[in-house]
Design an enzyme around this catalytic site. Sequence first.
Site, short mmCIF file in Angstrom:
data_model
loop_
_atom_site.label_atom_id
_atom_site.label_comp_id
_atom_site.label_asym_id
_atom_site.label_seq_id
_atom_site.Cartn_x
_atom_site.Cartn_y
_atom_site.Cartn_z
N ARG A 1 31.70 33.01 48.36
CA ARG A 1 32.47 33.06 47.12
C ARG A 1 31.60 32.74 45.90
O ARG A 1 31.89 33.17 44.80
CB ARG A 1 33.63 32.04 47.16
CG ARG A 1 34.70 32.33 48.19
CD ARG A 1 35.92 31.45 47.93
NE ARG A 1 36.81 31.35 49.08
CZ ARG A 1 37.81 32.19 49.35
NH1 ARG A 1 38.03 33.22 48.56
NH2 ARG A 1 38.58 32.02 50.40
N PHE B 1 33.88 46.27 53.03
CA PHE B 1 34.16 44.83 52.95
C PHE B 1 33.30 44.20 51.86
O PHE B 1 32.07 44.30 51.91
CB PHE B 1 33.90 44.16 54.30
CG PHE B 1 34.57 42.82 54.41
CD1 PHE B 1 35.79 42.70 55.04
CD2 PHE B 1 34.00 41.69 53.84
CE1 PHE B 1 36.44 41.47 55.10
CE2 PHE B 1 34.63 40.45 53.90
CZ PHE B 1 35.86 40.34 54.54
N ASP C 1 35.49 36.14 49.70
CA ASP C 1 34.81 35.50 50.83
C ASP C 1 34.72 36.37 52.08
O ASP C 1 35.44 37.37 52.22
CB ASP C 1 35.56 34.22 51.21
CG ASP C 1 36.86 34.52 51.96
OD1 ASP C 1 37.66 35.33 51.46
OD2 ASP C 1 37.06 33.96 53.06
N GLU D 1 44.27 38.71 39.76
CA GLU D 1 43.94 38.81 41.19
C GLU D 1 42.54 39.40 41.35
O GLU D 1 42.11 40.22 40.53
CB GLU D 1 45.02 39.68 41.87
CG GLU D 1 44.80 39.98 43.33
CD GLU D 1 44.79 38.76 44.24
OE1 GLU D 1 43.98 37.85 44.00
OE2 GLU D 1 45.56 38.75 45.21
N ASP D 2 41.85 38.99 42.41
CA ASP D 2 40.50 39.52 42.61
C ASP D 2 40.52 40.96 43.15
O ASP D 2 39.74 41.80 42.70
CB ASP D 2 39.67 38.60 43.54
CG ASP D 2 40.36 38.29 44.86
OD1 ASP D 2 41.55 38.62 45.02
OD2 ASP D 2 39.71 37.71 45.75
N LYS E 1 42.73 31.88 46.89
CA LYS E 1 41.59 31.30 46.21
C LYS E 1 40.76 32.34 45.46
O LYS E 1 40.09 32.03 44.48
CB LYS E 1 40.65 30.61 47.24
CG LYS E 1 41.27 29.52 48.05
CD LYS E 1 40.22 29.02 49.06
CE LYS E 1 40.82 28.08 50.05
NZ LYS E 1 39.85 27.77 51.14
N GLY E 2 40.75 33.56 45.97
CA GLY E 2 39.74 34.55 45.57
C GLY E 2 39.60 34.80 44.08
O GLY E 2 38.51 35.12 43.61
N ASP F 1 44.36 45.55 48.00
CA ASP F 1 43.93 46.29 49.18
C ASP F 1 45.17 47.05 49.70
O ASP F 1 45.48 48.13 49.20
CB ASP F 1 43.40 45.24 50.17
CG ASP F 1 42.73 45.81 51.38
OD1 ASP F 1 42.99 46.95 51.73
OD2 ASP F 1 41.92 45.10 52.01
N LYS G 1 41.07 48.77 45.85
CA LYS G 1 40.74 49.67 46.98
C LYS G 1 41.93 50.57 47.20
O LYS G 1 42.73 50.35 48.12
CB LYS G 1 40.55 48.82 48.25
CG LYS G 1 39.15 48.40 48.55
CD LYS G 1 39.15 47.81 49.97
CE LYS G 1 38.02 46.85 50.16
NZ LYS G 1 38.08 46.16 51.46
C1 PRP Z 1 42.79 38.61 49.67
C2 PRP Z 1 42.74 38.89 48.18
C3 PRP Z 1 44.16 39.26 47.87
C4 PRP Z 1 44.64 39.92 49.13
C5 PRP Z 1 44.65 41.40 48.94
O1 PRP Z 1 43.19 37.30 49.84
O2 PRP Z 1 42.31 37.76 47.45
O3 PRP Z 1 44.95 38.12 47.58
O4 PRP Z 1 43.74 39.54 50.17
O5 PRP Z 1 45.07 42.05 50.10
P1 PRP Z 1 46.36 42.98 50.22
O6 PRP Z 1 46.42 43.88 49.01
O7 PRP Z 1 46.05 43.74 51.49
O8 PRP Z 1 47.56 42.11 50.35
P2 PRP Z 1 42.90 36.44 51.14
O9 PRP Z 1 44.10 36.49 52.02
O10 PRP Z 1 41.59 36.88 51.72
O11 PRP Z 1 42.81 34.97 50.56
P3 PRP Z 1 41.78 34.30 49.53
O12 PRP Z 1 42.11 34.86 48.17
O13 PRP Z 1 42.08 32.84 49.64
O14 PRP Z 1 40.38 34.66 49.95
#
Ligand code: PRP
Length: 175
Positions: free
Chosen positions: A164, A151, A158, A98-99, A42-43, A102, A130
């Site tokens: 959000r 964070f 979120d 993508e938001d 969703k992000g 990580d 990050k």
């Molecule tokens: C978050 C973010 C990325 C992912 C990044 O999604 O939106 O999709 O984590 O992390 P990574 O590089 O460690 O894989 P989340 O699982 O929180 O879902 P959301 O987008 O629905 O909030």
Amino acid sequence: MDKVKKEILISKPEIDDRVQSLADEISRDYEGKDLVLICILKGAFVFMADLIRCLCIPCRVDFVRLASYGTGTVSSGSIMITKDIETPIYGTDVLIVEDIVDTGLTLSFLVDKLKEKGPRSLKVCVLLDKKERRQVPFNAEYVGFDIPDRFVVGYGLDFNEMYRFLPDVYVIQED
Ligand code: PRP
């Protein structure tokens, strides 16, 4: 939730400026191409919505949703697609939106999966990066901001599905 302290890391005006610069770069790079933007739910929905309205070239949009499985707060790195794209992307120029990146596990997985569908090109645009958290090597072609290992919430991101809606990006700290 009242016990969560938050402070602004990136303000909405800073985000707006950077999103416009990214969109200008993307508009130049994809002029005359068959651009399909794929938003990871969703992000990334807020970033995607702002980014497409700053573009000055035609594009199609689609959405994908992923789920990762692990124990507690630690991801096992096992990811699956829970909602796939509906647009045929064979021979198109795909840009994943993508938001945040990580560990890099989500984007590495999705890039590999989408490559199987035969796009002519496949690149990634992330708002936040990050870099110090990477578990697998991953570099996005377009990066909004490099951020520290804190964070962050707001602008689509979120904490337990909250925050959000906030226009700025905040760092949060739980008491
Ligand atoms: C978050 C973010 C990325 C992912 C990044 O999604 O939106 O999709 O984590 O992390 P990574 O590089 O460690 O894989 P989340 O699982 O929180 O879902 P959301 O987008 O629905 O909030």
